[in-house]
Design an enzyme around this catalytic site. Sequence first.
Site, PDB file in Angstrom:
ATOM      1  N   ASP A 265       0.821  -1.206   0.000  1.00  0.00           N
ATOM      2  CA  ASP A 265       0.000   0.000   0.000  1.00  0.00           C
ATOM      3  C   ASP A 265       0.861   1.265   0.000  1.00  0.00           C
ATOM      4  O   ASP A 265       1.802   1.392   0.796  1.00  0.00           O
ATOM      5  CB  ASP A 265      -0.902  -0.005   1.240  1.00  0.00           C
ATOM      6  CG  ASP A 265      -1.734   1.252   1.364  1.00  0.00           C
ATOM      7  OD1 ASP A 265      -2.623   1.440   0.516  1.00  0.00           O
ATOM      8  OD2 ASP A 265      -1.486   2.037   2.299  1.00  0.00           O
ATOM      9  N   GLU A 300       1.519  -0.173  -5.048  1.00  0.00           N
ATOM     10  CA  GLU A 300       0.657   0.993  -5.234  1.00  0.00           C
ATOM     11  C   GLU A 300       1.574   2.195  -5.051  1.00  0.00           C
ATOM     12  O   GLU A 300       2.181   2.358  -3.992  1.00  0.00           O
ATOM     13  CB  GLU A 300      -0.485   1.052  -4.228  1.00  0.00           C
ATOM     14  CG  GLU A 300      -1.399   2.235  -4.520  1.00  0.00           C
ATOM     15  CD  GLU A 300      -2.274   2.645  -3.347  1.00  0.00           C
ATOM     16  OE1 GLU A 300      -3.344   3.228  -3.603  1.00  0.00           O
ATOM     17  OE2 GLU A 300      -1.899   2.411  -2.188  1.00  0.00           O
TER      18      GLU A 300
END
Length: 594
Positions: A265, A300
Site C-alpha cells: 500500500d 501501489e
Amino acid sequence: MTIRTVHREQEMKFGTQIIPNGVRFRLWAPLVPFVELEIDGWSLPMRQDVRGWYEAEVPGASPGSHYVFCLPGGKRVPDPASRYQPDDVDGPSEVVDPLAFEWTDLGWRGRPWEECVFYEVHIGTFTPEGTFRAAAGKLELLAELGVTALQIMPLADFAGRWNWGYDGVSLFAPDSSYGRPEDLKALVNRAHELGMMVMLDVVYNHFGPKGNYLPLYAPILNDKDTPWGPGLNVDGENATVVRDLVLANARFWINEYRFDGLRFDALHAIEDSGPKHLIQDLAEQTRAASDGRHIHLIAENSHNQASWLRRRDDGTPWLYTAQWNDDLHHGLHALVTGEDQWYYQPYASRIDLVAKALAEGFAFQGEYLARENRMHGEPSAFLPPTAFVSFIQNHDHTGNRPAGERIGQLVPRQAARMLATLYLLSPQIPMLFMGEEWNASTPFCFFTDIKELGDIIRRGRAEVLKDFPEASKAKHIDPMSEDAFLSCKLNWDERCSPVSAEMLELYQDLLRLRASVLTPRLVGMAGNSGSSEILGPHAFHVQWTLGDGSTLNLAANLGASPQNGDWRAVIPLRCEGTFTDDTLGPYTAMFWLT
C-alpha cells in the site's frame, strides 16, 4: 488416499517461539529501563541486553497462553509481533503454535504472472458471515469464473469490529473479527487446492490511529507525516530494527501463511533517505525468502515511478512485478461517467490519456499536474503491459465516493459491459472487485469502528467528499455506523437473478477467452510493444505486439454516439457493442488479432 501434510513456521527474532520446555518471549524496548512479562495472571522480569532487547523463557507456557508486557508505570501492552489478539488490539496477546496447522498443498508452486486474474475482496463484507472460513466456501465459484488470484485487503489487527484494514497496528496478527490464524491458513490452503493464488495487501507506511503502543518503548515513528499519520522510522537512529520488523513481517506472510505475493500500500508515502530505500529492501528480501515458488510483488505508487518496475534482460522483474494502474482507471471513469472532480479532474475529456495508459502503462510520464502541484510520473513505455494491473473499480475508487457506488450504478449497462471487455482482454493484468462479475447492487463505502476518533473521522470524510456534486445524497451514511458496514456485505442471492446472470455470463466468457487465446501470448512480451491512435473525442485504436509476434488490436468507442472508421477487414476476436464496415457503435470495444 493418504493426504500428506506439512507444518510451517517463519522463525524470527520478534515475538514468541515455541521451545522444547515452554515458550520464549522477546521484545525490543530500548526506551524503557525494564520490562516484565505477565502471562496467564503471573509475572516475571525479562532479561535485558545492551541493544534494547528483552527476553524471557517460560517453562510450562504453551499455545493458548495469554500474555502482556508490563512497562514502567504499570502500563500493560500487547506484543507488537503477536500472532493473535483474541480481544482486539488493546487486549492480551495469545501464544500461537505456527506448526499446529496441517497444510495439504504440498507441491504448490504458485502460478506464472501472465496467468493472473485478480479478485479483490474485503473479508468482512465478502460473505454474510464475514469470516475466513466463509470466504473459503466461495472459492469454487471464483475458480469457475476464471479467477486465478485472490487479492485480500489488509488483515493486520485493527481497532474495533469493522474496518477497511488500513488502520492495522498488530502487523503479524490476522484480525480476530475474521477468525483465528488457522482459519486464514485454511483459506489459503483451500485456494491452493483449487489452483488459485492468494495475495495480501500490506501497509508499511503508517500505523493505525488506535492500538499502536510501540512508541511508548521504541523509536518506531518519525516526524515525516503521511496523509494517515506519522511515518515509520526507517532511516533515523535505531531504524535498523524498525526496518527488520517490517521485513520480517513481509517474509512472515509469504512463508508462515503461504501467500503467493504481496500488494504494498502507498509505497510513495514511505520516505527513506538512507543508502538503500526500504522499497528496494522489501522487494529483494521478500523474493529471497521464498522457497522457489512464484512470488509476485505489486506496488501501489501514486508517483508512478516506473523504475521500481524495471525488468532484467530475460524479462523477469528486478524488484516489483507490477503496479496498480490508477491512470487507466481514472481516464476510463472520467470519459464514461463524465465526472471531472476529485481524482478525475486531470483526465476529463482526455481520450488520449486512456489510449496512452493502455499502450504505455502510465498516462502521465513526467508532466506537471496542477492538482498535485508537482511533476508526475516517469516514462513507462519501456515496460511490458504485464507490468500493470488494470481495473474499472476497486476498494478505493468505489469506497471513497459519497455512497460507495459501483461502476454499474454510474453508467449505462452497455457501457459497463464495454468497460469489462476492454480491460479483461487487454494485455495488462486484470483485477475484478468483489461482486463486479454480477454487477452487485450493494455499495462499498468507507466504514470504521474506532469510536474514540468518531468526530475526527466524520469531519475527514466530509472533507474528502466535498467536491462531489452528489455528496449531499450521502449525508445519512455515517462511516462509524454498523449500518454502513452491513450495507456493504455482498448479497449472493442476487447473483442468480436473470439480469445478474447475464453479466456473470459475460465475465465468464471473457475470462475463458483470455485464458485460451491471450494468456499464452503474453509470455515474452517486451517493452515498447504498444502504440495508439486517436479516432475521435471518445474513440481510439490501440495495438500491442504480443509475445508470439502477433498483434492484438483494440478499437474502442467510449461515447454514446457512433464513431466513423474503416472496419471492413476486421474479423473480431470479441466485440462488445456493435460495428459495421464504416461505423463503431456507441459503447463498443472490439478486439482482433493480426
